[in-house]
Design an enzyme around this catalytic site. Structure first.
Site, PDB file in Angstrom:
ATOM      1  N   PHE A 119       2.727   9.175   1.361  1.00  0.00           N
ATOM      2  CA  PHE A 119       2.969   8.627   0.025  1.00  0.00           C
ATOM      3  C   PHE A 119       2.642   7.145   0.047  1.00  0.00           C
ATOM      4  O   PHE A 119       3.186   6.388   0.844  1.00  0.00           O
ATOM      5  CB  PHE A 119       4.438   8.827  -0.381  1.00  0.00           C
ATOM      6  CG  PHE A 119       4.717   8.372  -1.777  1.00  0.00           C
ATOM      7  CD1 PHE A 119       4.605   9.248  -2.843  1.00  0.00           C
ATOM      8  CD2 PHE A 119       5.034   7.045  -2.055  1.00  0.00           C
ATOM      9  CE1 PHE A 119       4.841   8.831  -4.144  1.00  0.00           C
ATOM     10  CE2 PHE A 119       5.267   6.624  -3.348  1.00  0.00           C
ATOM     11  CZ  PHE A 119       5.165   7.515  -4.393  1.00  0.00           C
ATOM     12  N   ASP A 210       1.069   0.860   5.982  1.00  0.00           N
ATOM     13  CA  ASP A 210       1.779   0.758   4.704  1.00  0.00           C
ATOM     14  C   ASP A 210       3.264   0.567   5.016  1.00  0.00           C
ATOM     15  O   ASP A 210       3.986   1.523   5.290  1.00  0.00           O
ATOM     16  CB  ASP A 210       1.553   2.028   3.869  1.00  0.00           C
ATOM     17  CG  ASP A 210       2.296   1.972   2.549  1.00  0.00           C
ATOM     18  OD1 ASP A 210       3.166   1.092   2.384  1.00  0.00           O
ATOM     19  OD2 ASP A 210       2.010   2.822   1.677  1.00  0.00           O
ATOM     20  N   LYS A 239       8.671  -3.240  -2.205  1.00  0.00           N
ATOM     21  CA  LYS A 239      10.097  -2.915  -2.321  1.00  0.00           C
ATOM     22  C   LYS A 239      10.999  -4.113  -1.978  1.00  0.00           C
ATOM     23  O   LYS A 239      11.154  -5.004  -2.788  1.00  0.00           O
ATOM     24  CB  LYS A 239      10.439  -1.712  -1.440  1.00  0.00           C
ATOM     25  CG  LYS A 239       9.832  -0.392  -1.923  1.00  0.00           C
ATOM     26  CD  LYS A 239      10.534   0.800  -1.303  1.00  0.00           C
ATOM     27  CE  LYS A 239       9.762   2.105  -1.485  1.00  0.00           C
ATOM     28  NZ  LYS A 239       9.921   2.695  -2.814  1.00  0.00           N
TER      29      LYS A 239
END
Lengths: 987, 182
Positions: A119, A210, A239
């Site tokens: 993801f 990532d 985030k």
């Protein structure tokens, strides 16, 4: 999103406590999906942002912004390897987009290798890297040149790189999460990242990490790749970078790679990315990260949590299947989606926020603030254990032959739903279906109970052979106390609901209580819930079934009620598959009184047998040698309409409200007439007979009419018009009215109108009013509708003509006049549910007027049928006997059940229902027939002039009681109860 | 010419014996959800349509499989090599008839015609399933069914949609004797 609560609704909170919009406090073990690494509203970060807000919330793009420079410098110091330069954006997916562009620009190649179940965000570029079909497939084509390989498998990356190189379709970069987050927290093997680094070096391909979720201390190091000392070429952050206060992301790389941006710095720009508020937040956040040693805290607390969770796993092995994670990125995996959902829901209701994952529904993530206090972690674990305790272990720990092994208990008042193991102690004595249903019911309900009150129970029970190839053995029984007769009763149905229930894992359902608003019971394997049915209330059965199919998908099987059941009409039925019913005794009103519109079921499990070869062989043998022979083939060839001619010939065909036994206009309604308009054969589950006739006439279509409808709604109302009977049939099926009771009651009203007792506006042979009144009964919408809704016995009594009603114990008679077949009279009088042809059926006896023989025949047939309905065989396998049934049952079970066991089970059922009725207040005085039968002579046909006198009935009854081992008052004697093992149940 | 498994919907009563038999042969228990053929019951309109694998001349499932786990065997039957199947589910989306599905493990399963003696046919007492070399009528019937290609939805939804679309073929008079004789 796979979340369990309104996490986005949080309006306030501090640290690891979140307060939602309703002022409820939650322990935050979700951390805003990795956003709140520093806790909610960390004071120092909030203060820095507030101060910046007063200085300059946004910058002018043409000016240098020292904050950005400062942040870039700080990050360059933190990031691994030679990473120096970066670009600030607003969200993680933007960081990934930028990283992909940078890799393409630098290498001049177009391809990427991404990981299965990866993801990276959902904008089009990042979506191309996504490792899950559901998010990608509808949006194809995405970026070309992207390949996916399994995560954790470095060799697969190498192979793909080699292959790409060999065909000249080169790869720009390999993209991976250090620990896969959305896939359910998957930690790769320790050599994975070092090998990726080597491989990428070897092929001259960039390595992109990532770190949007794993960065900023989450896994116990500042970046995930730090665990393996690997320096990626490009790193993506997001985030937690913005301190949990301002959206912020970045992608960063080495000076050598960044060179490609220099010729045209405008290749990648943003207006809002890296704004002063975000930079101030990030700088303050990094300060907190370092000063509070959040990475170190994550390492220690993560190890504690993993250790504790593994202990819980050992304690609840069937519930918690696996625990894995790194630092405070932790995943708990459950054996099924269903269990995972229950745990998440249980935690939510106990004030703990957790999250499912987007690409894997069986996993729940624990991702709290890195500074989460130890006592909060301990409390989360406490509450988790509390939830795990309540999760039932997977059903069928001990797989059973034939039986599913579980019974569903549903209390509509408390909305409690429990799956309990089948009571094995009862199986041998009560078998299944009717017998087992009666045993469950008897155990549960006081015989004095108000049938329509919440304390009455409805027991639905399948048989052991249900859901197998055993032909005609998939009927499903309902046992309860009847609102029409006040007695215990059983009503059964064909179709495919029973098998579906069994495939879902349940032999039966016990429903008690009363819902406070309309609901339906939704069963999908082990997911069982009560759902709102307000919008269905008032709808007919056809529309209800259509709605359920739309809600649960094609193939859903259901039992539902129409307006008649909702309005508590005492002879309302339950419908299934449009034209099949649990018809007699008012089962529909029981659902209505409980505000239960329907039970809808889908099952994906199976029924197992001891030895499939033996079982199938046995079934085939009985099917070929017994079922598909002349004794039963009438059902396949013609179905029940053939009885129209048979009963007319015998002179027992109720005509004109049971005044005559012969209908001169029978040809309008007989088998020949039905066959002429038949357009298809229909069958219940697993039945090779297919007795159902689907008919079509002048635009009216219905499965049927069956014999009982043809007679009670045809001959008995003198509506000798097949089209009108079909209309009536269809109407009753949709409204949820039993055609026998409805036809019988209308027949009585027609007689009372004709004889001048009371004019209901109903005349024999007049179809229009007869069709209209069905709706008036179901809807209680007119005075005559309300009168007829009482049923024949009470309607007759109300107008001083009780003797004119053809009924026993209040149940309208089926289509066999007892004056021409005395055994039927005894059968009606002694049946537990009133006038019923499915308890004993003596019309084919050599001498139907021989009292002694009839008493014995009725008793034997009652016992045999009680065994047969407990096995859930269909009436229409008329030649199946207890030795055959016992043989099929034994072969399927892999243990011996004898014919004698089945015979005894049948007799036991008959005695137990007698005990119930006695305790409910019924006596021998209720085992009677109305004056219509005992005093008025039957007209027409071979038995013209005959009555079944009260004396004759009493003589049969006395003999019958004696044969049964009952006393003169019809009470089972102690010896009989002892013999049947019922002495403790006499009450 | 090779034999085809052919569904004749206007004879189907919806009893599901074929489905139970299939699951019994393939799974060793009566488990319709894992049967290789299915029955779509439309009870309100009084008809049922068997869903069978056509073993298409150009099988979408075979073409969609990235692992080459689906192949046509020496008898012309399209089968799955479970050892090669990696559970990606591409074949399931690809089949326009909903006739290939997955176990919980992800492995695909589909009809293999029981090696030339389909158990379903033997259990059909109304002649709604036949296994024979197709004649002109049979080819036409098969063609009508195959022409309905449904690309959206779950396998169950695709099968149901096909059943709805061919209603006129499934409801006809007379349904019982006379047509194609079994």
């Amino acid at each position: 999103m796979a979340q369990t609560g309104p996490t986005q609704a949080g309006v306030s909170g501090q640290g690891s406590i979140l307060v939602d919009a309703l002022d409820r406090e939650f322990l935050d073990a979700l951390g805003g999906y990795g956003l709140y690494s520093y806790g909610i509203r960390h004071p120092r970060i909030v203060a820095a942002v507030k101060a910046q807000l007063d200085r300059s919330p946004q910058y002018s793009q043409e000016m240098l912004d020292p904050l950005r420079a400062q942040l870039a410098r700080v990050l360059a110091l933190l990031t691994p390897g030679k990473i120096q330069y970066g670009f600030f954006a607003n969200s993680g997916t933007e960081a990934v987009e930028g990283a992909m562009k940078l890799a393409k620009l630098h290498t001049g190649r177009k391809g990427f290798i991404a990981m299965l179940r990866a993801f990276h965000g959902k904008t089009l570029g990042a979506l191309s890297l996504m490792g899950k079909k559901v998010f990608r497939a509808p949006l194809l084509p995405l970026l070309e040149g992207v390949r996916h390989v399994p995560f954790g498998d470095a060799a697969a990356v190498e192979q793909t790189l080699a292959a790409a190189k060999a065909v000249g379709d080169d790869i720009a970069a390999v993209v991976a999460e250090p620990v896969q987050g959305e896939a359910g927290v998957v930690v790769p093997p320790p050599d994975y990242w070092p090998r990726l680094r080597e491989i990428c070096n070897h092929y001259g391909v960039l390595l992109i990490a990532d770190e949007v979720q794993t960065g900023m201390g989450r896994t116990g190091e500042i970046f995930g790749v730090d665990h393996w000392n690997v320096a990626p070429d490009i790193i993506c952050l997001g985030k937690a970078l913005g301190g949990g206060v301002v959206p912020m992301s970045a992608f960063m790389s080495t000076p050598a790679i960044w060179e490609c941006m220099e010729p045209n710095p405008f290749m990648h720009t943003t207006t809002t990315g890296g704004n002063p508020l975000a930079c101030a937040a990030a700088l303050a956040a990094i300060k907190v990260l370092l000063e509070e040693d959040l990475a170190g805290q994550a390492k220690t607390k993560g190890a504690y949590m993993l250790n504790q969770l593994r202990q819980l796993q050992a304690k609840y092995p069937g519930v918690l299947a696996e625990v894995r994670g790194l630092g405070l990125l932790i995943g708990m995996e459950f054996p099924t989606d269903g269990i995972g959902y229950k745990v998440a829901a249980g935690l939510f209701s106990r004030g703990v926020l957790t999250a499912g994952t987007l690409t894997n529904a069986k996993t729940i993530r624990i991702e709290p603030a890195l500074s989460v206090p130890q006592n909060i972690l301990a409390e989360v674990l406490n509450r988790l254990e509390d939830v795990l305790k309540t999760i039932e272990l997977p059903r069928r720990a001990q797989p059973m032959n034939l039986y599913a092994g579980q019974v569903l208990h549903v209390d509509l008042t408390t909305r409690a739903i429990q799956s309990q193991p089948l009571n094995l102690a009862w199986l041998k004595d009560y078998i299944g279906g009717w017998g087992l249903g009666v045993r469950y019911f008897y155990d549960r309900v006081d015989p004095q109970v108000d049938p329509l009150g919440p304390d009455n129970a409805v027991v639905i029970m399948t048989g052991p052979l249900c859901g197998t190839l055993a032909p005609t053995a998939s009927r499903t029984c309902l046992v309860s106390k009847s609102p029409h007769t006040g007695t215990i009763f059983e009503s059964n149905i064909g179709g495919a609901f029973g098998p579906e229930l069994k495939f879902a894992g349940y032999d039966g359902i016990v429903v008690t209580g009363r819902a406070d608003r309309p609901v339906y019971l939704r069963i999908e394997d082990d997911q069982v819930s009560l759902e709102d049915a307000q919008s269905l209330w008032g709808q007919g059965i056809f529309a209800t079934e259509e709605w359920l199919a739309a809600a649960m998908g094609p193939g859903v099987k259901s039992l539902s009620i129409g307006p008649a059941g909702e309005n508590l009409i005492p002879y309302a039925c339950i419908g299934s598959e449009a034209y099949r019913q649990m018809g007699r005794g008012g089962a529909g009103a029981l659902f209505g009184s409980k505000k239960l519109k329907a039970i809808a079921c889908k099952g994906t499990g199976g029924v197992q047998v001891a030895d499939m070869g033996l079982f199938w062989g046995k079934i085939t043998q009985y099917k070929e040698s017994n079922l598909l022979t002349d004794a039963n083939l009438w059902a396949k060839n013609d179905g029940t309409p053939m009885l129209v001619d048979v009963t007319n010939e015998m002179g027992i065909h109720p005509t004109r409200n049971f005044t005559a036994g012969f209908n001169p206009k029978r040809h309008a309604l007989n088998s020949e007439a039905v066959n002429a308009i038949k357009i298809g054969d229909r069958a219940c589950a697993s039945c090779p007979l297919g007795c159902g006739n689907f008919t079509s006439l002048n635009g009216v279509q219905v499965e049927g009419p069956e014999y009982e409808t043809l007679c009670l709604a045809g001959s008995n109302c003198e509506v000798n018009d097949l089209e009108q009977v079909m209309r009536f049939n269809r109407l009753c099926d949709d409204l949820g009215l039993d055609t026998i009771s409805t036809g019988g009651t209308i027949g009585l009203a027609m007689e009372l109108s004709t004889s001048g007792v009371h004019d209901f506006g109903l005349k024999f042979g007049q179809a229009a009013e007869y069709l209209a009144v069905a709706g008036e009964i179901a809807g209680l919408s007119t005075p005559r509708g309300r009168d007829l809704a009482l049923g024949a016995a009470k309607l007759g009594a109300k107008y001083g003509a009780a003797g004119e009603a053809a009924q026993a114990k209040g149940l309208e008679m089926p289509a066999y006049d007892p004056r021409g077949s005395y055994g039927m009279g005894l059968a009606y009088a002694t049946s537990e549910r009133g006038a019923c042809h499915l308890r004993a059926f003596t019309i084919l006896a050599d001498d139907p007027f021989k009292l002694k023989a009839m008493a014995r025949d009725v008793m034997n047939q009652q016992n045999r049928n009680a065994a047969k309905w407990s096995m859930c065989f269909c009436d229409f396998w008329g030649s199946v006997d207890t030795p055959m049934m016992a043989d099929m049952l034994s072969t399927g079970l892999g243990r011996q059940i004898s014919a004698e066991d089945l015979n005894k089970a049948g007799e036991r059922v008959w005695n137990l229902i007698r005990l119930f009725n006695l305790r409910a207040g019924f006596t021998a005085a209720d085992d009677v027939l109305p004056e219509k039968m005992t005093k008025q002579a039957l007209k027409n046909g071979p038995h013209d002039g005959r009555v079944l006198s009260a004396e004759n009935l009493a003589e049969m009854k006395a003999l019958y009681y004696h044969l049964r081992g009952w006393d003169a008052d019809g009470r089972p004697r102690k010896e009989k109860l002892r013999e049947l093992g019922l002495e403790n149940l006499a009450g | 010419m090779e034999k085809h498994l052919l569904a004749i919907p206007n004879r189907c009563t919806g009893c599901n014996r074929c489905v139970y038999a299939c699951a019994a042969v393939k799974e060793g228990m009566f488990m319709p959800s894992k049967a290789r053929l299915k029955i779509n019951n439309i009870p309100h309109q009084g008809y049922s349509v068997p869903s069978v694998c056509f073993h298409c001349p150009k099988p979408d499932c075979l073409e969609a499989c990235p692992e080459e786990a689906i192949f046509r065997n020496e008898r012309g039957v399209v089968v799955v090599d479970a050892r090669k199947c990696d559970g990606c589910g591409d074949c399931v989306s690809a089949c326009p008839y909903g006739m290939i599905e997955q176990y919980g493990s992800g492995k695909a399963f589909k009809c293999d015609l029981c090696g030339g003696n389909p158990a379903c046919v033997a259990e059909c007492h109304f002649g709604a399933l036949v296994f024979k070399e197709p004649d002109k009528t049979a080819r036409k019937l098969r063609g009508t069914q195959m022409k309905q290609r449904i690309t959206e939805g779950s396998p169950a939804q695709k099968r149901h949609e096909l059943a709805v679309r061919i209603r006129d073929e499934a409801v006809r008079i007379p349904r019982t004797p006379g047509y194609m004789g079994g």
